[in-house]
Design a protein around this motif. Structure first.
Motif, PDB file in Angstrom:
ATOM      1  N   LEU A   1       7.321   4.476   2.965  1.00 28.68           N
ATOM      2  CA  LEU A   1       8.215   4.160   4.079  1.00 28.68           C
ATOM      3  C   LEU A   1       9.426   3.360   3.593  1.00 28.68           C
ATOM      4  O   LEU A   1      10.558   3.596   4.029  1.00 28.68           O
ATOM      5  N   ARG A  15      -1.450  -7.757  11.181  1.00 24.42           N
ATOM      6  CA  ARG A  15      -2.141  -6.672  11.860  1.00 24.42           C
ATOM      7  C   ARG A  15      -3.611  -6.651  11.428  1.00 24.42           C
ATOM      8  O   ARG A  15      -3.929  -7.022  10.291  1.00 24.42           O
ATOM      9  N   PHE A  50      -5.790  -4.568  10.364  1.00 18.80           N
ATOM     10  CA  PHE A  50      -6.271  -3.831   9.197  1.00 18.80           C
ATOM     11  C   PHE A  50      -5.409  -4.106   7.958  1.00 18.80           C
ATOM     12  O   PHE A  50      -5.393  -3.313   7.014  1.00 18.80           O
ATOM     13  N   ILE A  51      -4.703  -5.190   7.968  1.00 24.85           N
ATOM     14  CA  ILE A  51      -3.918  -5.607   6.802  1.00 24.85           C
ATOM     15  C   ILE A  51      -4.580  -6.831   6.191  1.00 24.85           C
ATOM     16  O   ILE A  51      -5.045  -7.730   6.909  1.00 24.85           O
ATOM     17  N   ARG A 106       9.260  -3.686   9.409  1.00 22.88           N
ATOM     18  CA  ARG A 106       8.989  -4.554  10.552  1.00 22.88           C
ATOM     19  C   ARG A 106       7.989  -3.895  11.487  1.00 22.88           C
ATOM     20  O   ARG A 106       8.141  -2.738  11.855  1.00 22.88           O
ATOM     21  N   GLY A 107       6.990  -4.645  11.848  1.00 21.51           N
ATOM     22  CA  GLY A 107       5.964  -4.132  12.745  1.00 21.51           C
ATOM     23  C   GLY A 107       4.818  -3.446  12.041  1.00 21.51           C
ATOM     24  O   GLY A 107       3.804  -3.165  12.671  1.00 21.51           O
ATOM     25  N   THR A 108       4.943  -3.170  10.752  1.00 16.70           N
ATOM     26  CA  THR A 108       3.873  -2.454  10.049  1.00 16.70           C
ATOM     27  C   THR A 108       2.879  -3.394   9.388  1.00 16.70           C
ATOM     28  O   THR A 108       1.764  -2.987   9.078  1.00 16.70           O
ATOM     29  N   PRO A 122       0.839  -1.208   0.000  1.00 21.09           N
ATOM     30  CA  PRO A 122       0.000   0.000   0.000  1.00 21.09           C
ATOM     31  C   PRO A 122       0.872   1.256   0.000  1.00 21.09           C
ATOM     32  O   PRO A 122       2.056   1.219   0.324  1.00 21.09           O
ATOM     33  N   MET A 170       4.607  -6.669  16.025  1.00 20.61           N
ATOM     34  CA  MET A 170       6.009  -6.844  16.388  1.00 20.61           C
ATOM     35  C   MET A 170       6.198  -8.007  17.371  1.00 20.61           C
ATOM     36  O   MET A 170       7.150  -8.778  17.249  1.00 20.61           O
ATOM     37  N   ALA A 181     -11.600   0.996   5.289  1.00 13.28           N
ATOM     38  CA  ALA A 181     -12.263   1.343   6.545  1.00 13.28           C
ATOM     39  C   ALA A 181     -12.658   2.803   6.489  1.00 13.28           C
ATOM     40  O   ALA A 181     -11.998   3.606   5.844  1.00 13.28           O
ATOM     41  N   GLY A 184      -4.002  -2.347   2.674  1.00 12.19           N
ATOM     42  CA  GLY A 184      -4.580  -1.731   3.865  1.00 12.19           C
ATOM     43  C   GLY A 184      -6.093  -1.857   3.780  1.00 12.19           C
ATOM     44  O   GLY A 184      -6.706  -1.426   2.798  1.00 12.19           O
ATOM     45  N   HIS A 231       1.319   3.934   1.823  1.00  8.34           N
ATOM     46  CA  HIS A 231       2.102   4.366   2.983  1.00  8.34           C
ATOM     47  C   HIS A 231       3.357   3.524   3.152  1.00  8.34           C
ATOM     48  O   HIS A 231       4.418   4.035   3.538  1.00  8.34           O
ATOM     49  N   LEU A 232       3.235   2.234   2.865  1.00  6.86           N
ATOM     50  CA  LEU A 232       4.404   1.376   3.064  1.00  6.86           C
ATOM     51  C   LEU A 232       5.395   1.503   1.909  1.00  6.86           C
ATOM     52  O   LEU A 232       6.600   1.329   2.114  1.00  6.86           O
TER      53      LEU A 232
END
Lengths: 98, 371
Positions: A13, A57, A59-60, A45-47, A7, A51, A96, A93, A9-10
């Protein structure tokens, strides 16, 4: 090579454009793909996975070949087209909001 | 001529506002990290170009980034906030027990003397420390030994949102948690004690003067008087003259003693600022008038500061981390609102002007003076 789409945002990042390509040994599973993705792009990591628990997660979602793989076992092989690199493993993502 | 740099965290990214010491003409840079919730972006006193940012969101969790060039470039550092051991449970809204779950970093507090030493306050409430510039984190888990099974979330979650470091005494740290209260360590974070004596939360707790469970919204200290603390509680503005051992109310003539931030003047340690909000159920200013209140007597006697602020039809809120004070000779006060305005006063609050009108809801404001 496994193709993974991220997505927006990632992608920002991870500082990538378009799909990322990863070398993943067979059998190719969700866990193996995500391990390879996080090894290549540690800032992710963690997204995608929690973690602490390494669970997806909330909402993934994971899509491939027109199917929702979000609730498949992380250790089950992904579809052959993903393994062959002809179809991407899509990290999404969740929709929502209004 | 000094440069003034204001770091603003919002619901949809970070912004950097720049001016000179006149603080009249501003440039706006951003959004940085667009689309992410920026609960805090802050600079390091000992190395002002070392910035840290907490970016988070419901989809992708927590990311921490740092900049070593004043925000021109950023690199991710560790987001591994792993509780020490099994954190157990805390009280939920309905009084039942609920598992401890990490959600986000609310506040980052760098050491005044060491740019690599930083503290992070997180939700669910805990305090983490890094001594390598954020590349690794370690929980100071003794904090959770203080009756943490009785801590409970406030409306914003069970967050450790305030970290006050003590000048010349790195072993003494104060933190505040909603809704648990205020806590102090005198040994660098190994052991902690609650410092809530004198707080009264009769509207929220079955025992109004319980040791823990109070919804403390923010705490501030003037560095020249480290034993004197000021607190904005859920209701009540409080003061301690003995490093938190006891508190007394200084709400005085405020139109409402509910609010979120509290600040202290850079050069007048007895001059403090709050932004009254109508009530816990009405998170907007009384009478639709956005007023900062200033006390020059360390509380009890308050004056409304209104010049340049909207005095009708204003229904914004000011969050706990969204008020900052600069150290120029003519002390500057800054605050951001849920309506996306960031206001500045270059004269200790006498006159105000908006720096920017239409940002996303503002979560945090910090200011740096760069020589």
């Amino acid at each position: 090579m496994i193709r993974v789409t991220l997505p927006t945002h990632l992608r920002t990042l991870a500082q990538v454009n378009g799909a990322v390509e990863l070398a993943v040994a067979e059998p190719v599973t969700q866990r193996a793909i995500l391990d390879a993705l996080e090894a290549a792009y540690p800032m992710l990591r963690g997204t995608i996975r929690d973690m602490a628990t390494q669970e997806r997660r909330p909402f993934i979602r994971f899509f491939a070949c027109g199917e929702d793989l979000s609730h498949e076992s992380a250790d089950e092989p992904v579809p052959a087209e993903v393994t062959a690199g002809t179809q991407p493993f899509r990290i999404i993502g969740a929709m929502a909001g209004g | 001529m000094s440069e003034v740099r204001v770091l603003v965290g919002t619901r949809k990214g970070a912004f950097i506002l720049r001016s000179d010491e006149q603080r009249k003409d501003w440039t706006v840079e951003g959004p940085l990290f667009p689309g992410w919730e920026i609960y805090h972006i802050t600079g390091t006193p000992s190395d002002p170009n070392r910035l840290y940012v907490s970016q988070s969101g419901g989809w992708f969790g927590q990311v921490i980034q740092r900049s070593d060039d004043g925000g021109k470039t950023w690199e991710t550092v560790s987001n591994a906030f792993t509780y020490d051991g099994v954190p157990g449970t805390h009280q939920w809204y309905d009084g039942t027990q609920h598992p401890w779950e990490f959600t986000r970093v609310w506040h980052i507090e760098p050491s005044p003397t060491n740019a690599d030493s930083i503290y992070a306050g997180v939700e669910d409430a805990a305090l983490f420390h890094s001594n390598d510039g954020g590349r690794s984190w370690r929980e100071l888990s003794g904090l959770r030994d203080v009756k943490s099974n009785l801590w409970q979330p406030g409306a914003g979650g069970m967050c450790l949102h305030t970290i006050v470091l003590t000048p010349d005494n790195p072993d003494r740290i104060f933190v505040a948690i909603s809704a648990a209260g205020a806590f102090r360590t005198d040994d660098g974070g190994v052991t902690w004690r609650s410092v809530n004596q004198g707080l009264n939360s009769g509207n929220e707790l079955p025992d109004a003067e319980a040791e823990v469970g109070h919804c403390v919204h923010s705490i501030t200290m003037h560095p020249s008087r480290p034993n004197i603390l000021f607190m904005q509680k859920h209701w009540d503005v409080m003061r301690s003259d003995n490093a938190g051992d006891s508190w007394h109310e200084v709400s005085g003539n405020l139109p409402s003693d509910f609010g979120f931030p509290i600040g202290v003047h850079a050069h007048e340690p007895n001059t403090i600022y709050v932004v009254p909000i109508t009530s816990d159920s009405h998170h907007f200013p009384p009478d639709g008038k956005l007023r900062v209140y200033r006390s020059r007597s360390g509380g009890n006697e308050w004056e409304a500061l209104t010049e340049g602020l909207p005095q009708h039809d204003c229904y914004v809120n000011v969050f706990r981390n969204a008020l900052a004070v600069d150290k120029l000779d003519s002390c500057g006060i800054y605050f951001g609102t849920t309506g996306g305005q960031v206001y500045v006063s270059a004269d200790s609050g006498d006159h105000w002007m908006p720096i920017v009108h239409d940002l996303p809801p503002v979560l945090s404001v910090e200011v740096q003076i760069l020589s």
